[in-house]
Design a protein around this motif. Structure first.
Motif, PDB file in Angstrom:
ATOM      1  N   SER A  18     -14.421 -41.907 -56.919  1.00 16.97           N
ATOM      2  CA  SER A  18     -14.493 -42.529 -58.235  1.00 16.97           C
ATOM      3  C   SER A  18     -13.454 -41.938 -59.194  1.00 16.97           C
ATOM      4  O   SER A  18     -13.418 -40.734 -59.438  1.00 16.97           O
ATOM      5  CB  SER A  18     -15.896 -42.322 -58.816  1.00 16.97           C
ATOM      6  N   PHE A  19     -12.606 -42.807 -59.734  1.00 16.76           N
ATOM      7  CA  PHE A  19     -11.584 -42.433 -60.707  1.00 16.76           C
ATOM      8  C   PHE A  19     -12.223 -42.412 -62.091  1.00 16.76           C
ATOM      9  O   PHE A  19     -12.854 -43.375 -62.505  1.00 16.76           O
ATOM     10  CB  PHE A  19     -10.449 -43.469 -60.645  1.00 16.76           C
ATOM     11  N   GLN A  20     -12.058 -41.319 -62.830  1.00 15.08           N
ATOM     12  CA  GLN A  20     -12.659 -41.193 -64.161  1.00 15.08           C
ATOM     13  C   GLN A  20     -11.644 -41.353 -65.296  1.00 15.08           C
ATOM     14  O   GLN A  20     -11.832 -42.162 -66.175  1.00 15.08           O
ATOM     15  CB  GLN A  20     -13.364 -39.840 -64.303  1.00 15.08           C
ATOM     16  N   SER A  21     -10.581 -40.533 -65.260  1.00 14.25           N
ATOM     17  CA  SER A  21      -9.591 -40.571 -66.326  1.00 14.25           C
ATOM     18  C   SER A  21      -8.328 -39.817 -65.912  1.00 14.25           C
ATOM     19  O   SER A  21      -8.292 -39.189 -64.855  1.00 14.25           O
ATOM     20  CB  SER A  21     -10.153 -39.965 -67.617  1.00 14.25           C
ATOM     21  N   MET A  22      -7.314 -39.888 -66.786  1.00 18.10           N
ATOM     22  CA  MET A  22      -6.058 -39.169 -66.559  1.00 18.10           C
ATOM     23  C   MET A  22      -5.759 -38.317 -67.784  1.00 18.10           C
ATOM     24  O   MET A  22      -6.136 -38.666 -68.900  1.00 18.10           O
ATOM     25  CB  MET A  22      -4.902 -40.149 -66.352  1.00 18.10           C
ATOM     26  N   GLU A  23      -5.054 -37.215 -67.543  1.00 19.29           N
ATOM     27  CA  GLU A  23      -4.650 -36.329 -68.633  1.00 19.29           C
ATOM     28  C   GLU A  23      -3.177 -35.975 -68.454  1.00 19.29           C
ATOM     29  O   GLU A  23      -2.702 -35.853 -67.325  1.00 19.29           O
ATOM     30  CB  GLU A  23      -5.462 -35.031 -68.597  1.00 19.29           C
ATOM     31  N   VAL A  24      -2.488 -35.785 -69.536  1.00 21.97           N
ATOM     32  CA  VAL A  24      -1.088 -35.342 -69.582  1.00 21.97           C
ATOM     33  C   VAL A  24      -0.206 -35.963 -68.481  1.00 21.97           C
ATOM     34  O   VAL A  24       0.536 -35.269 -67.803  1.00 21.97           O
ATOM     35  CB  VAL A  24      -0.946 -33.801 -69.595  1.00 21.97           C
ATOM     36  N   ILE A  25      -0.276 -37.253 -68.335  1.00 26.95           N
ATOM     37  CA  ILE A  25       0.541 -37.952 -67.349  1.00 26.95           C
ATOM     38  C   ILE A  25       1.942 -38.123 -67.927  1.00 26.95           C
ATOM     39  O   ILE A  25       2.104 -38.602 -69.052  1.00 26.95           O
ATOM     40  CB  ILE A  25      -0.054 -39.338 -67.003  1.00 26.95           C
ATOM     41  N   LYS A  26       2.950 -37.724 -67.154  1.00 29.59           N
ATOM     42  CA  LYS A  26       4.338 -37.850 -67.589  1.00 29.59           C
ATOM     43  C   LYS A  26       5.149 -38.497 -66.485  1.00 29.59           C
ATOM     44  O   LYS A  26       5.107 -38.053 -65.335  1.00 29.59           O
ATOM     45  CB  LYS A  26       4.934 -36.469 -67.902  1.00 29.59           C
ATOM     46  N   PHE A  27       5.880 -39.536 -66.832  1.00 26.34           N
ATOM     47  CA  PHE A  27       6.822 -40.164 -65.919  1.00 26.34           C
ATOM     48  C   PHE A  27       8.205 -39.865 -66.472  1.00 26.34           C
ATOM     49  O   PHE A  27       8.600 -40.397 -67.502  1.00 26.34           O
ATOM     50  CB  PHE A  27       6.560 -41.675 -65.821  1.00 26.34           C
ATOM     51  N   GLN A  28       8.923 -38.982 -65.787  1.00 27.12           N
ATOM     52  CA  GLN A  28      10.156 -38.446 -66.330  1.00 27.12           C
ATOM     53  C   GLN A  28      11.421 -39.050 -65.730  1.00 27.12           C
ATOM     54  O   GLN A  28      12.424 -39.158 -66.410  1.00 27.12           O
ATOM     55  CB  GLN A  28      10.170 -36.927 -66.153  1.00 27.12           C
ATOM     56  N   GLU A  29      11.381 -39.371 -64.447  1.00 25.24           N
ATOM     57  CA  GLU A  29      12.568 -39.898 -63.790  1.00 25.24           C
ATOM     58  C   GLU A  29      12.122 -40.889 -62.723  1.00 25.24           C
ATOM     59  O   GLU A  29      11.201 -40.603 -61.965  1.00 25.24           O
ATOM     60  CB  GLU A  29      13.370 -38.758 -63.165  1.00 25.24           C
ATOM     61  N   PRO A  30      12.763 -42.055 -62.651  1.00 26.81           N
ATOM     62  CA  PRO A  30      12.328 -43.073 -61.687  1.00 26.81           C
ATOM     63  C   PRO A  30      12.407 -42.602 -60.236  1.00 26.81           C
ATOM     64  O   PRO A  30      13.262 -41.797 -59.882  1.00 26.81           O
ATOM     65  CB  PRO A  30      13.313 -44.226 -61.901  1.00 26.81           C
ATOM     66  N   ILE A  31      11.506 -43.132 -59.436  1.00 24.26           N
ATOM     67  CA  ILE A  31      11.573 -42.966 -57.984  1.00 24.26           C
ATOM     68  C   ILE A  31      12.094 -44.294 -57.446  1.00 24.26           C
ATOM     69  O   ILE A  31      11.485 -45.338 -57.650  1.00 24.26           O
ATOM     70  CB  ILE A  31      10.200 -42.625 -57.380  1.00 24.26           C
ATOM     71  N   LEU A  32      13.231 -44.230 -56.771  1.00 25.85           N
ATOM     72  CA  LEU A  32      13.905 -45.415 -56.279  1.00 25.85           C
ATOM     73  C   LEU A  32      13.636 -45.628 -54.790  1.00 25.85           C
ATOM     74  O   LEU A  32      13.125 -44.734 -54.105  1.00 25.85           O
ATOM     75  CB  LEU A  32      15.403 -45.301 -56.534  1.00 25.85           C
ATOM     76  N   LYS A  33      14.027 -46.799 -54.300  1.00 24.33           N
ATOM     77  CA  LYS A  33      13.888 -47.115 -52.875  1.00 24.33           C
ATOM     78  C   LYS A  33      14.610 -46.077 -52.029  1.00 24.33           C
ATOM     79  O   LYS A  33      15.693 -45.611 -52.385  1.00 24.33           O
ATOM     80  CB  LYS A  33      14.482 -48.491 -52.578  1.00 24.33           C
ATOM     81  N   GLU A  34      13.969 -45.722 -50.918  1.00 20.21           N
ATOM     82  CA  GLU A  34      14.493 -44.778 -49.922  1.00 20.21           C
ATOM     83  C   GLU A  34      14.607 -43.340 -50.428  1.00 20.21           C
ATOM     84  O   GLU A  34      15.233 -42.504 -49.791  1.00 20.21           O
ATOM     85  CB  GLU A  34      15.837 -45.244 -49.356  1.00 20.21           C
ATOM     86  N   ALA A  35      13.984 -43.037 -51.547  1.00 22.78           N
ATOM     87  CA  ALA A  35      13.989 -41.667 -52.063  1.00 22.78           C
ATOM     88  C   ALA A  35      13.183 -40.757 -51.143  1.00 22.78           C
ATOM     89  O   ALA A  35      12.213 -41.178 -50.513  1.00 22.78           O
ATOM     90  CB  ALA A  35      13.396 -41.628 -53.467  1.00 22.78           C
ATOM     91  N   LEU A  36      13.598 -39.510 -51.063  1.00 26.11           N
ATOM     92  CA  LEU A  36      12.833 -38.467 -50.389  1.00 26.11           C
ATOM     93  C   LEU A  36      12.208 -37.631 -51.494  1.00 26.11           C
ATOM     94  O   LEU A  36      12.921 -37.038 -52.305  1.00 26.11           O
ATOM     95  CB  LEU A  36      13.727 -37.605 -49.506  1.00 26.11           C
ATOM     96  N   VAL A  37      10.882 -37.615 -51.538  1.00 25.27           N
ATOM     97  CA  VAL A  37      10.180 -36.895 -52.600  1.00 25.27           C
ATOM     98  C   VAL A  37       9.146 -35.946 -52.012  1.00 25.27           C
ATOM     99  O   VAL A  37       8.669 -36.126 -50.892  1.00 25.27           O
ATOM    100  CB  VAL A  37       9.500 -37.853 -53.611  1.00 25.27           C
ATOM    101  N   LYS A  38       8.821 -34.953 -52.813  1.00 29.87           N
ATOM    102  CA  LYS A  38       7.765 -34.013 -52.449  1.00 29.87           C
ATOM    103  C   LYS A  38       6.607 -34.250 -53.404  1.00 29.87           C
ATOM    104  O   LYS A  38       6.777 -34.191 -54.625  1.00 29.87           O
ATOM    105  CB  LYS A  38       8.278 -32.580 -52.559  1.00 29.87           C
TER     106      LYS A  38
END
Length: 119
Positions: free
Chosen positions: A64-84
């Motif tokens: 069950s999802f309740q809420s979110m806190e301090v969510i930050k989207f700083q830089e886009p994730i593009l197609k074929e990106a390698l992310v951790k």
């Protein structure tokens, strides 16, 4: 035709309450469609969905999802990106910390981060 919703899991590392996943964000992922056709990027809601999904898979966290806190989207994730994706589960508080980063050493870029309350 198969609909692809999750990235390719390249590698994983886990201890008691921290999980690190190395992911390839495949260009065929359905969520790219319609999210800025001229400059496709991974929607923030997808990033949150993946964080919750992997927490449920590896930590058996609440569904069950309740809420979110301090969510930050700083830089886009593009197609074929390698992310951790780094997830830290705090069972006593029912909180999941997440961050998506890429790069190495002194060139690490944070794409997004935040806390999600589950339970």
């Amino acid at each position: 035709m198969t609909v692809i919703r999750k990235p390719t899991l390249i590698k994983q590392q886990r201890d008691e309450n921290t999980l690190i996943l190395w992911l390839r964000v495949d260009a065929e992922i359905e969520d790219f469609k319609g999210h800025f056709p001229q400059f496709a990027l991974l929607p923030g809601v997808t990033q949150i969905d993946w964080a919750v999904y992997y927490a449920q898979q590896f930590f058996d966290s609440p569904k069950s999802f309740q809420s979110m806190e301090v969510i930050k989207f700083q830089e886009p994730i593009l197609k074929e990106a390698l992310v951790k994706l780094t997830l830290t589960w705090h069972a006593d508080k029912q909180k999941l910390n997440f961050s998506y980063t890429s790069g190495q050493d002194d060139e690490v870029r944070t794409h997004s981060s935040g806390r999600i309350l589950l339970g």
